[in-house]
Motif scaffolding. Structure first.
Motif, PDB file in Angstrom:
ATOM      1  N   ALA A  46      66.884  94.568   4.248  1.00  0.00           N
ATOM      2  CA  ALA A  46      66.695  95.200   5.554  1.00  0.00           C
ATOM      3  C   ALA A  46      65.477  96.104   5.589  1.00  0.00           C
ATOM      4  CB  ALA A  46      67.944  95.989   5.935  1.00  0.00           C
ATOM      5  N   GLN A  47      64.575  95.951   4.618  1.00  0.00           N
ATOM      6  CA  GLN A  47      63.367  96.772   4.658  1.00  0.00           C
ATOM      7  C   GLN A  47      62.250  96.087   3.899  1.00  0.00           C
ATOM      8  OE1 GLN A  47      64.598 100.378   2.617  1.00  0.00           O
ATOM      9  NE2 GLN A  47      63.207  99.917   0.955  1.00  0.00           N
ATOM     10  N   TRP A  48      61.032  96.500   4.195  1.00  0.00           N
ATOM     11  CA  TRP A  48      59.846  96.019   3.513  1.00  0.00           C
ATOM     12  C   TRP A  48      58.939  97.222   3.352  1.00  0.00           C
ATOM     13  CZ3 TRP A  48      58.854  91.868   0.844  1.00  0.00           C
ATOM     14  CH2 TRP A  48      57.534  91.494   0.566  1.00  0.00           C
ATOM     15  N   PRO A  49      58.173  97.327   2.274  1.00  0.00           N
ATOM     16  CA  PRO A  49      57.433  98.555   2.003  1.00  0.00           C
ATOM     17  C   PRO A  49      56.143  98.740   2.816  1.00  0.00           C
ATOM     18  CG  PRO A  49      57.051  96.993   0.253  1.00  0.00           C
ATOM     19  CD  PRO A  49      58.071  96.367   1.173  1.00  0.00           C
ATOM     20  N   PHE A  50      56.103  98.221   4.043  1.00  0.00           N
ATOM     21  CA  PHE A  50      54.954  98.472   4.903  1.00  0.00           C
ATOM     22  C   PHE A  50      55.222  99.683   5.772  1.00  0.00           C
ATOM     23  CE2 PHE A  50      54.035  93.736   4.718  1.00  0.00           C
ATOM     24  CZ  PHE A  50      52.908  93.881   3.932  1.00  0.00           C
ATOM     25  N   PRO A  51      54.201 100.460   6.067  1.00  0.00           N
ATOM     26  CA  PRO A  51      54.372 101.564   7.012  1.00  0.00           C
ATOM     27  C   PRO A  51      54.755 101.012   8.397  1.00  0.00           C
ATOM     28  CG  PRO A  51      52.264 101.742   5.851  1.00  0.00           C
ATOM     29  CD  PRO A  51      52.858 100.404   5.498  1.00  0.00           C
ATOM     30  N   ASP A  52      55.425 101.834   9.201  1.00  0.00           N
ATOM     31  CA  ASP A  52      55.881 101.402  10.525  1.00  0.00           C
ATOM     32  C   ASP A  52      54.754 100.875  11.394  1.00  0.00           C
ATOM     33  OD1 ASP A  52      58.535 101.870  10.033  1.00  0.00           O
ATOM     34  OD2 ASP A  52      58.524 103.892  10.899  1.00  0.00           O
ATOM     35  N   PHE A  53      53.557 101.502  11.337  1.00  0.00           N
ATOM     36  CA  PHE A  53      52.469 101.042  12.195  1.00  0.00           C
ATOM     37  C   PHE A  53      52.049  99.618  11.856  1.00  0.00           C
ATOM     38  CE2 PHE A  53      49.820 102.529   8.683  1.00  0.00           C
ATOM     39  CZ  PHE A  53      48.732 101.675   8.694  1.00  0.00           C
ATOM     40  N   VAL A  54      52.121  99.237  10.575  1.00  0.00           N
ATOM     41  CA  VAL A  54      51.770  97.872  10.179  1.00  0.00           C
ATOM     42  C   VAL A  54      52.841  96.911  10.682  1.00  0.00           C
ATOM     43  CG1 VAL A  54      51.379  96.317   8.222  1.00  0.00           C
ATOM     44  CG2 VAL A  54      50.450  98.634   8.185  1.00  0.00           C
ATOM     45  N   SER A  55      54.106  97.307  10.552  1.00  0.00           N
ATOM     46  CA  SER A  55      55.200  96.459  11.035  1.00  0.00           C
ATOM     47  C   SER A  55      55.058  96.184  12.524  1.00  0.00           C
ATOM     48  CB  SER A  55      56.549  97.125  10.751  1.00  0.00           C
ATOM     49  OG  SER A  55      56.732  97.256   9.368  1.00  0.00           O
ATOM     50  N   ARG A  56      54.717  97.219  13.293  1.00  0.00           N
ATOM     51  CA  ARG A  56      54.532  97.035  14.739  1.00  0.00           C
ATOM     52  C   ARG A  56      53.320  96.156  15.031  1.00  0.00           C
ATOM     53  NH1 ARG A  56      55.981 102.478  14.604  1.00  0.00           N
ATOM     54  NH2 ARG A  56      53.825 103.144  14.819  1.00  0.00           N
ATOM     55  N   LEU A  57      52.266  96.338  14.256  1.00  0.00           N
ATOM     56  CA  LEU A  57      51.030  95.590  14.458  1.00  0.00           C
ATOM     57  C   LEU A  57      51.239  94.088  14.274  1.00  0.00           C
ATOM     58  CD1 LEU A  57      47.906  95.743  14.849  1.00  0.00           C
ATOM     59  CD2 LEU A  57      47.741  95.854  12.363  1.00  0.00           C
ATOM     60  N   ILE A  58      52.018  93.702  13.278  1.00  0.00           N
ATOM     61  CA  ILE A  58      52.217  92.279  12.995  1.00  0.00           C
ATOM     62  C   ILE A  58      53.518  91.738  13.584  1.00  0.00           C
ATOM     63  CG2 ILE A  58      50.765  92.336  10.947  1.00  0.00           C
ATOM     64  CD1 ILE A  58      53.250  92.470   9.229  1.00  0.00           C
ATOM     65  N   GLY A  59      54.271  92.584  14.291  1.00  0.00           N
ATOM     66  CA  GLY A  59      55.486  92.124  14.958  1.00  0.00           C
ATOM     67  C   GLY A  59      56.636  91.834  14.020  1.00  0.00           C
ATOM     68  N   PHE A  60      56.807  92.649  13.015  1.00  0.00           N
ATOM     69  CA  PHE A  60      57.833  92.441  11.995  1.00  0.00           C
ATOM     70  C   PHE A  60      59.106  93.189  12.361  1.00  0.00           C
ATOM     71  CE2 PHE A  60      59.429  93.886   7.721  1.00  0.00           C
ATOM     72  CZ  PHE A  60      60.058  92.702   7.438  1.00  0.00           C
ATOM     73  N   ASP A  61      60.257  92.534  12.234  1.00  0.00           N
ATOM     74  CA  ASP A  61      61.532  93.133  12.646  1.00  0.00           C
ATOM     75  C   ASP A  61      62.334  93.783  11.517  1.00  0.00           C
ATOM     76  OD1 ASP A  61      62.643  91.054  11.235  1.00  0.00           O
ATOM     77  OD2 ASP A  61      63.750  90.213  12.912  1.00  0.00           O
ATOM     78  N   LYS A  62      61.748  93.944  10.336  1.00  0.00           N
ATOM     79  CA  LYS A  62      62.360  94.635   9.194  1.00  0.00           C
ATOM     80  C   LYS A  62      63.378  93.809   8.394  1.00  0.00           C
ATOM     81  CE  LYS A  62      60.560  98.848   9.681  1.00  0.00           C
ATOM     82  NZ  LYS A  62      59.847  99.562   8.683  1.00  0.00           N
ATOM     83  N   ARG A  63      63.730  92.603   8.795  1.00  0.00           N
ATOM     84  CA  ARG A  63      64.636  91.759   8.009  1.00  0.00           C
ATOM     85  C   ARG A  63      63.773  90.854   7.137  1.00  0.00           C
ATOM     86  NH1 ARG A  63      70.488  91.197   8.056  1.00  0.00           N
ATOM     87  NH2 ARG A  63      70.159  92.978   9.389  1.00  0.00           N
ATOM     88  N   CYS A  64      63.989  90.876   5.823  1.00  0.00           N
ATOM     89  CA  CYS A  64      63.169  90.095   4.892  1.00  0.00           C
ATOM     90  C   CYS A  64      64.027  89.135   4.088  1.00  0.00           C
ATOM     91  CB  CYS A  64      62.459  91.020   3.904  1.00  0.00           C
ATOM     92  SG  CYS A  64      61.304  92.134   4.638  1.00  0.00           S
ATOM     93  N   TYR A  65      63.419  88.017   3.739  1.00  0.00           N
ATOM     94  CA  TYR A  65      64.104  87.013   2.926  1.00  0.00           C
ATOM     95  C   TYR A  65      63.285  86.749   1.668  1.00  0.00           C
ATOM     96  CZ  TYR A  65      66.651  86.449   7.222  1.00  0.00           C
ATOM     97  OH  TYR A  65      67.407  86.704   8.335  1.00  0.00           O
ATOM     98  N   VAL A  66      63.994  86.693   0.552  1.00  0.00           N
ATOM     99  CA  VAL A  66      63.393  86.443  -0.748  1.00  0.00           C
ATOM    100  C   VAL A  66      64.105  85.240  -1.348  1.00  0.00           C
ATOM    101  CG1 VAL A  66      63.066  87.370  -3.077  1.00  0.00           C
ATOM    102  CG2 VAL A  66      62.858  88.881  -1.082  1.00  0.00           C
ATOM    103  N   THR A  67      63.344  84.321  -1.897  1.00  0.00           N
ATOM    104  CA  THR A  67      63.953  83.184  -2.572  1.00  0.00           C
ATOM    105  C   THR A  67      63.917  83.450  -4.077  1.00  0.00           C
ATOM    106  OG1 THR A  67      63.948  80.775  -2.788  1.00  0.00           O
ATOM    107  CG2 THR A  67      61.807  81.832  -2.611  1.00  0.00           C
TER     108      THR A  67
END
Length: 196
Positions: free
Chosen positions: A58-79
């Motif tokens: 439920a998180q990724w180590p990007f600052p909030d401004f980067v998440s907003r810039l690229i349209g990221f919703d904070k849910r991440c998947y790892v294989t």
């Protein structure tokens, strides 16, 4: 690209650590991991267990401004692909992010091996390669953020493995105590129970 690595010795046997790895999530140290799903599992001709899982965070180590810039919703998947080899007492896990991989790719390898001098200990070798996209403008800055987060998360992961090992040991003690109580209630002596 940046490379991060770490080594650690657990005071638990390889068997305990390899069992704990499957029960690592959820745990209080890593509340950001919200799910693990097994996609496939098989045993090869050499007796090695191969597993492919997806881990949801439920998180990724990007600052909030980067998440907003690229349209990221904070849910991440790892294989994650893992191989457990009981003959060599080695468990190898290789993971990489699926989410945002075109912006920032993180490929991590963890190897758990029985300690060569003490069968009651397990060695962990952990390495990650971080690849930032030039589309980020300053990839080395963002790669550095991920590297900083890796050290913190690795420490939490080791604490989690310790927590799971202690939890498994407590469950085994509770189970043994329950079996003894049941045996006593049924009129079996401890000598009779141990021979069954």
């Amino acid at each position: 690209m940046k490379i991060w690595s770490s080594n650690h010795t657990f005071s638990y046997s390889w068997e305990s650590i390899s069992q704990a790895a499957w029960r690592k999530y959820p745990n209080p140290m890593n509340p950001n991991v919200v799910g693990t799903d097994v996609l496939s599992r098989r045993v090869d001709d050499s007796g090695r267990l191969h597993t492919h899982r997806v881990i949801t965070t439920a998180q990724w180590p990007f600052p909030d401004f980067v998440s907003r810039l690229i349209g990221f919703d904070k849910r991440c998947y790892v294989t994650e692909y893992s191989i457990i080899d009981p003959a060599t007492k080695t468990m190898t896990l290789r993971s990489k992010n699926v989410t945002l991989a075109s912006w920032m790719a993180v490929e991590e390898t963890l190897i758990y091996q029985e300690h060569p001098d003490d069968a009651n200990k397990t060695l962990l070798t952990q390495e990650a390669q971080i690849f930032g996209s030039s589309a980020l403008g300053i990839p080395s800055y963002f790669e550095g953020l991920v590297v900083d987060g890796m050290s913190s998360n690795a420490s939490k992961g080791r604490e989690a493995m310790d927590w799971v090992c202690k939890k498994i040991m407590a469950e085994m003690q509770d189970l043994a105590a329950g079996a003894q109580q049941l045996g006593a209630a049924m009129g079996f002596s401890s000598d009779t129970q141990s021979s069954v």
